[in-house]
Design an enzyme around this catalytic site. Structure first.
Site, PDB file in Angstrom:
ATOM      1  N   ASN A 104      43.819  39.404  34.861  1.00 12.66           N
ATOM      2  CA  ASN A 104      44.686  38.674  33.927  1.00 12.66           C
ATOM      3  C   ASN A 104      43.906  37.825  32.920  1.00 12.66           C
ATOM      4  O   ASN A 104      44.483  37.004  32.226  1.00 12.66           O
ATOM      5  CB  ASN A 104      45.694  37.809  34.698  1.00 12.66           C
ATOM      6  N   LYS A 105      42.596  38.023  32.824  1.00 12.95           N
ATOM      7  CA  LYS A 105      41.794  37.192  31.921  1.00 12.95           C
ATOM      8  C   LYS A 105      41.695  37.822  30.519  1.00 12.95           C
ATOM      9  O   LYS A 105      42.093  38.967  30.328  1.00 12.95           O
ATOM     10  CB  LYS A 105      40.404  36.967  32.523  1.00 12.95           C
ATOM     11  N   ASN A 106      41.129  37.092  29.553  1.00 12.12           N
ATOM     12  CA  ASN A 106      41.101  37.571  28.157  1.00 12.12           C
ATOM     13  C   ASN A 106      40.351  38.887  27.994  1.00 12.12           C
ATOM     14  O   ASN A 106      40.662  39.672  27.118  1.00 12.12           O
ATOM     15  CB  ASN A 106      40.486  36.518  27.230  1.00 12.12           C
TER      16      ASN A 106
END
Ligand SMILES: *Cc1c(COP(=O)(O)O)cnc(C)c1O
Length: 381
Positions: A182-184
Site C-alpha cells: 500500500n506504499k507509494n
C-alpha cells in the site's frame, strides 16, 4: 467489495515484463538487477549508498544494529506511527522513549518534545515523515548535532518527499523505506536503507547477509571461494524479482506522486467548507509524497459511526495510527499509559484516513467528499 478502496497498486504490462525478464535470466537473487535498483534509488534520493532489503522493518532493524543500539540505550521516537518503528528499537534491546507530535494540525514529532525526552542514555533519534509531509528537519538535525546523536528517518510514507531541496532519506544519518503493497511505490514486500556514512554502509552490507564477507554472486563469478562471518547477521536480502518491480515502480514514482498531489488538492478544496473538519496537509514549502489523506474529525463526531457510514457507502477508510505507547505490549513492557502524550492521544482518537491512490479518478474524490458532507449534515443538525 469496496466501491472505493483506501489504496490500490499501480501495475501494468511493464511490471509483468520486468518480472519475466528476471525469470528467463536464470539468476534470482542479489544480482545485477538488485544492484541496478540500488544505484537508481541512491541517485534518486541523493545518497552515496542504498541497500535493498526485505522490508522497511528489516531496514529499521539494520539501522538500530548499525548504530550499535543495545541494552539500556534509549531512542527518542514518535508514537503516532506504525508499530514496526518502535519495535525495531526493542529488537536490539534498546528502549523507545516516545515524544509527542507538534500540534493537532502538524502530526510530525515535535522537536521541542524530542529535546525534553533526551537523557544521558539517549543513543539516537528516530523520526517519521507522517503522510509524506517532511518533519522539521532543520530543528531536528540541529538538536541532534548539538547532542551528538544520529538520526534515523523512517521514510515509509515519504519516497519523493523533499525538505529544503533535499529528499527525505538523505537528511538524517540513515533512511528506511518500505515497498509494502500500500506504499507509494511497491514490490509487494520490500524496502531500502539509505546512508551517506561509509562506516554505517559497511555494517549494513555485512549484516544484511548473515555477517558474511563475500556474496553468492562473487563466488558464482569465481571472485571468491569461501567466506568468514564477522558479525551476527541476518537474511534481509531483496531478490531480483522484487528489485525488477522496484525499478519500474521508481520510474513511475514522480508521476504518481504528482497525481496524488492533484487529488489531495481536490480533497482539500472540497472538504474545506465543512465546519470543524481539517485535512492534514503540508506547509507548501516542503514537498509531500501525499502517501495518505488524513483528516481530523470534530470532537462531537463519533468516529466509529462515521467509518461505518462510509463503509455502507462502499468507501474504505482507516486510522493512522492507534498510538504505539498504548498497545498492550508497550503498557506491560514499560508501564506506558494514557496522558503521557496528550496531542498524540487526541489525534489518534479523531483521525480518519480517506482513500487516495494514483489511479483514483476525480469523480471518486467527489463521491467520498459528498458522503462526508452528507454524514456531517445529518450528525451536526
Ligand atoms: C509500512 C510502514 C513500516 C513498515 O514497513 P514494512 O515494509 O511493511 O516492514 C514502517 N513504518 C511506517 C511508518 C510504515 O508506514
Amino acid at each position: 467489495m469496496w466501491k472505493i478502496p483506501l489504496s490500490d497498486i499501480n501495475f501494468d504490462q511493464k511490471e509483468v515484463e520486468a518480472v519475466q525478464n528476471v525469470i528467463y535470466s536464470g539468476w534470482l537473487t542479489m544480482g545485477e538487477v538488485t544492484k541496478d535498483f540500488e544505484a537508481r534509488f541512491a541517485r534518486y534520493i541523493g545518497v552515496e549508498h542504498a541497500f535493498a532489503v526485505s522490508s522497511c522493518t528489516s531496514a529499521l532493524h539494520l539501522a538500530a544494529l548499525a548504530l550499535d543500539i543495545g541494552e539500556g540505550d534509549e531512542v527518542v521516537c514518535p508514537s503516532l506511527t506504525f508499530v514496526a518503528a518502535p519495535n525495531s528499537i526493542i529488537y536490539t534491546r534498546g528502549k523507545p522513549v516516545f515524544a509527542d507530535i507538534t500540534s493537532v494540525t502538524n502530526l510530525n514529532i515535535s522537536p521541542e518534545d524530542i529535546e525534553k525526552k533526551i537523557t544521558a542514555k539517549t543513543k539516537a533519534i528516530q523520526i517519521m515523515h507522517y503522510a509524506g509531509i517532511p518533519c522539521n528537519m532543520e530543528s531536528i538535525t540541529d538538536l541532534a548535532r548539538k547532542r551528538g546523536l544520529p538520526v534515523i528517518e523512517d521514510c515509509a510514507h515519504s519516497p519523493g518527499s523533499e525538505y529544503k531541496g533535499k529528499r527525505c532519506g538523505s537528511i538524517g544519518d540513515i533512511g528506511c523505506f518500505s515497498f509494502f503493497s500500500n506504499k507509494n511505490m511497491t514490490t509487494g514486500e520490500g524496502g531500502m536503507i539509505t546512508t551517506n556514512d561509509e562506516n554505517i554502509a559497511k555494517k549494513i552490507r555485512t549484516l544484511r547477509s548473515h555477517g558474511m564477507t563475500t556474496l553468492t554472486l562473487d563466488r558464482h563469478k569465481g571472485h571468491a571461494f569461501s567466506y568468514d562471518v564477522t558479525a551476527l547477521g541476518f537474511n534481509y536480502r531483496l531478490d531480483e524479482i522484487h528489485s525488477a518491480l522496484g525499478i519500474v515502480q521508481l520510474e513511475k514514482l514522480q508521476k504518481s506522486n504528482e497525481r496524488r498531489l492533484t487529488l489531495a488538492t481536490k480533497y482539500q478544496q472540497a472538504l474545506s467548507e465543512i465546519q470543524g473538519l481539517s485535512v492534514i496537509s503540508g506547509n507548501g514549502i516542503s514537498v509531500s509524497s501525499n502517501h495518505i489523506l488524513p483528516v481530523l474529525l470534530p470532537e462531537e463526531i463519533d468516529r466509529a459511526k462515521f467509518m461505518e457510514y462510509m463503509k455502507q457507502n462502499g468507501i474504505q477508510t482507516s486510522i493512522h495510527y492507534p498510538p504505539a505507547h498504548l498497545f498492550d505490549f508497550y503498557r506491560r513492557m514499560y508501564g506506558y499509559k494514557e496522558g503521557m502524550l496528550p496531542l498524540t492521544e487526541e489525534v489518534s482518537k479523531r483521525e480518519v484516513t480517506l482513500p487516495l491512490y494514483p489511479s483514483m479518478n476525480e469523480d471518486s474524490v467527489s463521491i467520498v467528499c459528498d458522503a462526508v458532507r452528507e454524514y456531517f449534515k445529518k450528525e451536526l443538525i
